[in-house]
Design a protein around this motif. Structure first.
Motif, PDB file in Angstrom:
ATOM      1  N   UNK B 191       0.869  -1.238  -0.014  1.00  0.00           N
ATOM      2  CA  UNK B 191       0.097  -0.105   0.039  1.00  0.00           C
ATOM      3  C   UNK B 191       0.924   1.110   0.075  1.00  0.00           C
ATOM      4  N   UNK B 192       0.485   2.069  -0.815  1.00  0.00           N
ATOM      5  CA  UNK B 192       1.343   3.382  -0.809  1.00  0.00           C
ATOM      6  C   UNK B 192       0.352   4.634  -0.294  1.00  0.00           C
ATOM      7  N   UNK B 193       0.842   5.401   0.316  1.00  0.00           N
ATOM      8  CA  UNK B 193      -0.123   6.351   1.105  1.00  0.00           C
ATOM      9  C   UNK B 193       0.798   7.530   1.631  1.00  0.00           C
ATOM     10  N   UNK B 194       0.073   8.838   1.490  1.00  0.00           N
ATOM     11  CA  UNK B 194       0.808   9.952   2.146  1.00  0.00           C
ATOM     12  C   UNK B 194       0.030  10.122   3.523  1.00  0.00           C
ATOM     13  N   UNK B 195      -0.920   9.311   3.735  1.00  0.00           N
ATOM     14  CA  UNK B 195      -1.719   9.652   5.123  1.00  0.00           C
ATOM     15  C   UNK B 195      -1.259   8.854   6.202  1.00  0.00           C
ATOM     16  N   UNK B 196      -0.582   9.409   7.089  1.00  0.00           N
ATOM     17  CA  UNK B 196       0.389   8.721   8.543  1.00  0.00           C
ATOM     18  C   UNK B 196      -0.806   7.788   8.978  1.00  0.00           C
ATOM     19  N   UNK B 197      -2.180   8.235   9.208  1.00  0.00           N
ATOM     20  CA  UNK B 197      -3.147   7.331   9.954  1.00  0.00           C
ATOM     21  C   UNK B 197      -3.346   6.222   9.220  1.00  0.00           C
ATOM     22  N   UNK B 198      -3.369   6.324   7.690  1.00  0.00           N
ATOM     23  CA  UNK B 198      -3.733   5.103   7.046  1.00  0.00           C
ATOM     24  C   UNK B 198      -2.750   4.073   6.968  1.00  0.00           C
ATOM     25  N   UNK B 199      -1.437   4.292   7.122  1.00  0.00           N
ATOM     26  CA  UNK B 199      -0.272   3.433   7.444  1.00  0.00           C
ATOM     27  C   UNK B 199      -0.484   2.938   8.747  1.00  0.00           C
ATOM     28  N   UNK B 200      -0.753   3.466   9.715  1.00  0.00           N
ATOM     29  CA  UNK B 200      -0.971   3.403  11.201  1.00  0.00           C
ATOM     30  C   UNK B 200      -2.038   2.324  11.231  1.00  0.00           C
ATOM     31  N   UNK B 201      -3.091   2.637  10.621  1.00  0.00           N
ATOM     32  CA  UNK B 201      -4.316   1.786  10.817  1.00  0.00           C
ATOM     33  C   UNK B 201      -4.059   0.156  10.186  1.00  0.00           C
ATOM     34  N   UNK B 202      -3.413   0.248   8.669  1.00  0.00           N
ATOM     35  CA  UNK B 202      -3.617  -0.876   8.011  1.00  0.00           C
ATOM     36  C   UNK B 202      -2.164  -1.606   7.957  1.00  0.00           C
ATOM     37  N   UNK B 203      -1.210  -0.873   8.032  1.00  0.00           N
ATOM     38  CA  UNK B 203      -0.056  -1.510   7.679  1.00  0.00           C
ATOM     39  C   UNK B 203       0.747  -2.269   8.958  1.00  0.00           C
ATOM     40  N   UNK B 204       1.190  -3.652   8.476  1.00  0.00           N
ATOM     41  CA  UNK B 204       1.846  -4.316   9.688  1.00  0.00           C
ATOM     42  C   UNK B 204       3.291  -3.843   9.716  1.00  0.00           C
ATOM     43  N   UNK B 205       3.907  -3.524   8.505  1.00  0.00           N
ATOM     44  CA  UNK B 205       5.187  -2.816   8.548  1.00  0.00           C
ATOM     45  C   UNK B 205       5.321  -1.620   7.371  1.00  0.00           C
ATOM     46  N   UNK B 206       6.113  -0.814   7.694  1.00  0.00           N
ATOM     47  CA  UNK B 206       6.040   0.611   6.830  1.00  0.00           C
ATOM     48  C   UNK B 206       7.548   0.698   6.525  1.00  0.00           C
ATOM     49  N   UNK B 207       7.707   1.140   5.376  1.00  0.00           N
ATOM     50  CA  UNK B 207       8.889   1.802   4.632  1.00  0.00           C
ATOM     51  C   UNK B 207       8.600   3.326   4.542  1.00  0.00           C
ATOM     52  N   UNK B 208       9.573   3.881   4.962  1.00  0.00           N
ATOM     53  CA  UNK B 208       9.356   5.269   4.936  1.00  0.00           C
ATOM     54  C   UNK B 208      10.032   5.922   3.719  1.00  0.00           C
ATOM     55  N   UNK B 209       9.730   6.457   2.736  1.00  0.00           N
ATOM     56  CA  UNK B 209      10.458   6.985   1.612  1.00  0.00           C
ATOM     57  C   UNK B 209      10.505   8.354   1.408  1.00  0.00           C
ATOM     58  N   UNK B 210      11.584   8.779   1.211  1.00  0.00           N
ATOM     59  CA  UNK B 210      11.792  10.193   0.948  1.00  0.00           C
ATOM     60  C   UNK B 210      12.872  10.271  -0.153  1.00  0.00           C
ATOM     61  N   UNK B 211      12.588  11.258  -1.169  1.00  0.00           N
ATOM     62  CA  UNK B 211      13.322  11.653  -2.107  1.00  0.00           C
ATOM     63  C   UNK B 211      14.144  10.377  -2.730  1.00  0.00           C
ATOM     64  N   UNK B 212      13.267   9.156  -2.988  1.00  0.00           N
ATOM     65  CA  UNK B 212      13.788   8.252  -3.819  1.00  0.00           C
ATOM     66  C   UNK B 212      14.534   7.061  -2.976  1.00  0.00           C
ATOM     67  N   UNK B 213      14.658   7.481  -1.635  1.00  0.00           N
ATOM     68  CA  UNK B 213      15.188   6.168  -0.706  1.00  0.00           C
ATOM     69  C   UNK B 213      14.433   5.959   0.399  1.00  0.00           C
TER      70      UNK B 213
END
Lengths: 279, 324
Positions: B191-213
């Motif tokens: 799942x890609x999202x720019x909503x923090x609460x969405x990632x918080x609600x749904x994702x078991x694990x999160x990769x934080x991506x910024x400037x292609x990294x």
């Protein structure tokens, strides 16, 4: 929020689960099947957006009337005389003009994201484009029928009979399908519909007017004659004119099929090369 | 064979002079929801496009469900599906026609495709809208038909690119329920999202991506823990007391106490709840009345700020495609 109807929501979730539980994996369809499925999609689009038939009816009527009455008296003494010569050519021009809409249709698909959905499917990759061109063949056929009907009203009497006319249309459809790959390639390279239209016009205008559609090239200056000679549209017009007029098409048919094959080979390959990673 | 749903090494995609994806390494296990969190233009969509074989990497390797996305692209396409801003349905066709179209392309016979289309329309609450053109659908219905089109044949891995962007809260909840149902049936969701609460609600694990990294990876709790501790939020009853309260808290907590935008609010990062209890006692002893206090984990917003030095809110509106 879903609290408004908790039971309905649960109900729905269980239905989604059962829909997901489907482990049915049908046998992957072949290239011909998927191409025809995309052709079916193009026909569905005509059903839902019948406005897209405006160009295929207006263009041929406009061209046929305009050029018959504009040149008829001057070039052949009478319009009935001229329409015998012009009609197969104007039929070709009408269809070639509307092939360029293939490019803008594809660009719309790309912009709306439909195209990426198709590209993500496990199918023979060209089938979305082949199907699109097959669906366009339906539009080309309508254009041809409109032109033929109008021609008959104006006094055109093809000596080749219905069979000759049908064969002429068939050859035209083969060429139009092949030419379509030029526009699919353009729409994968150029980024806006306007740019595609602009470049298409630049290609189509010399192809159609620099041909034997309107007049016998023997009165043209040498350099133009040379262009008309190598122009594949001229060979197509020669062949269609002969088939419909019931005369010997000479090598017109073979030359048209060769140029069609060349168009598919070159622009089909270029299109599929861009199709892998269009941006 | 491998148990990883997605494995990439040094994945790179360059558009002109922009390195949209700049060396992404991922190892995402099968099952559950994995979140790609980042602002607009971070490279989330470009990464997903490469993983879904829609775009060719300019560097590095990527394996999806054990198959190389370049050399075994067909094998990948057979097993994954995608939905999002870039993979849509045909607006001119009806919902039912769209589902039948996809069904036919997967090899269903005519009646089989119709049956599957009806089943999905029913499941997604679109049975009545099935014969309407998709362009006449509401935002929520539109998103549901997009997702339905992605599961005509149940995928092993589903890419969902910003599935709730632009949706109202109710439709958003519906989409979340659908995603949870899919995960429950064993599909892996990226799942890609720019909503923090969405990632918080749904994702078991999160990769934080910024400037292609990828700048951080872990569970929501791990990411929060990596920023430090929990956080204490205090609102004093009378804003005039705030300076005094701040002094007391600094003394008791031994950390920096920040003034909130609200003239009565104070925030501080804390390590343990015992010091908090003592600090609140001291405030009470000093006669400062509190309107409100809360002790919680840091929000993902704070995590993002700590990791990147800027907030997760999109700063510029251009999409990743514009970088091309």
């Amino acid at each position: 929020m879903s609290v408004a109807a908790p039971t309905a929501q649960k109900h729905e979730t269980s239905k989604i689960l059962s829909a997901l539980a489907s482990t049915e994996r049908p046998e992957p369809p072949g290239p011909i099947s998927t191409s025809f499925t995309f052709g079916w999609r193009a026909l569905l689009k005509i059903k839902h957006v019948p406005e897209q038939l405006v160009d295929v009816t207006i263009f041929p009527i406009m061209f046929t009337l305009l050029f018959t009455f504009l040149f008829g008296g001057a070039l052949a003494g009478s319009t009935v005389e001229y329409v015998q010569f012009l009609l197969p050519g104007i039929l070709v021009q009408g269809v070639i003009m509307i092939t360029m809409y293939t490019g803008t249709t594809l660009r719309t698909d790309i912009e709306k994201g439909v195209f990426d959905r198709f590209r993500s499917l496990p199918i023979w990759r060209p089938s979305a484009l082949v199907g699109m061109l097959l669906g366009d063949a339906a539009r080309f056929t309508i254009s041809a029928l409109v032109t033929i009907t109008l021609g008959l009203i104006l006094g055109w009497r093809p000596q080749g009979g219905p069979v000759g006319v049908a064969l002429g249309v068939l050859l035209l459809l083969v060429f139009a399908f092949s030419l379509g790959w030029v526009w699919t390639f353009l729409s994968l390279v150029l980024r806006t519909s306007n740019a595609i239209m602009g470049v298409s016009m630049l290609v189509i205008t010399p192809l159609t007017f620099g041909s034997n559609i309107f007049v016998d090239p023997s009165t043209m200056p040498g350099w133009l004659q040379a262009f008309v000679e190598v122009n594949p549209v001229s060979h197509l017009v020669t062949a269609v004119r002969a088939l419909m007029g019931g005369t010997d098409p000479g090598n017109g048919i073979v030359l048209t099929l060769v140029s069609s094959a060349a168009l598919v080979a070159v622009f089909g390959s270029l299109t599929m090369w861009r199709y892998r990673d269009p941006r | 064979m491998t148990d990883l749903a997605i494995e990439t090494h040094g994945l790179v995609k360059v558009f002109g002079s922009t390195r949209a994806v700049d060396g992404v390494d991922l190892a995402i296990p099968r099952g559950g929801v994995h979140g790609f969190l980042g602002p607009n233009g971070a490279g989330k969509t470009t990464t997903i496009r490469m993983l879904a074989t829609l775009s060719t990497p300019d560097g590095g390797t990527a394996r999806v469900l054990g198959r190389d996305v370049v050399r075994e692209a067909d094998e990948v396409r057979r097993r994954v599906s995608l939905t999002g801003q870039f993979a849509s349905v045909d607006e001119d066709l009806t919902g039912r026609e769209n589902l039948r179209l996809i069904g036919r392309l997967f090899g269903y016979t005519g009646p089989g495709a119709t049956r599957r289309a009806n089943e999905l329309l029913e499941a997604f609450g679109l049975a009545e809208a099935g014969d309407r053109q998709v362009k006449k659908y509401s935002g929520g219905m539109r998103r549901r038909i997009d997702i339905a089109a992605s599961i005509v044949v149940t995928p092993e891995l589903l890419f969902l690119d910003e599935p709730t962007t632009g949706l109202d809260p109710r439709s958003r909840n519906e989409v979340w329920d659908i995603i949870r149902a899919m995960v429950g049936s064993g599909t892996t969701v990226l799942l890609t999202t720019q909503y923090l609460d969405e990632a918080d609600q749904l994702a078991d694990r999160i990769s934080v991506i910024d400037s292609g990294k990828v700048i951080a990876e872990g569970t929501s709790s791990e990411l929060k823990a990596s920023v430090g501790s929990g956080s204490l939020h205090v609102r004093v009853m009378d804003p005039a007391d705030r300076a005094a309260a701040q002094q007391i808290l600094v003394r008791e907590l031994g950390v920096e106490v920040r003034e909130g935008v609200d003239p009565a609010a104070l925030d501080a990062s804390v390590d343990s709840s015992t010091v908090v209890t003592r600090a609140l006692g001291s405030l009470d002893a000093a006669g400062i009345t509190l309107a409100q206090f809360a002790l919680g984990q840091p929000t993902l917003d704070e995590v993002f700020l700590a990791l990147t030095g800027h907030t997760a809110e999109p700063e510029q509106s251009e999409t990743e495609e514009d970088a091309a």
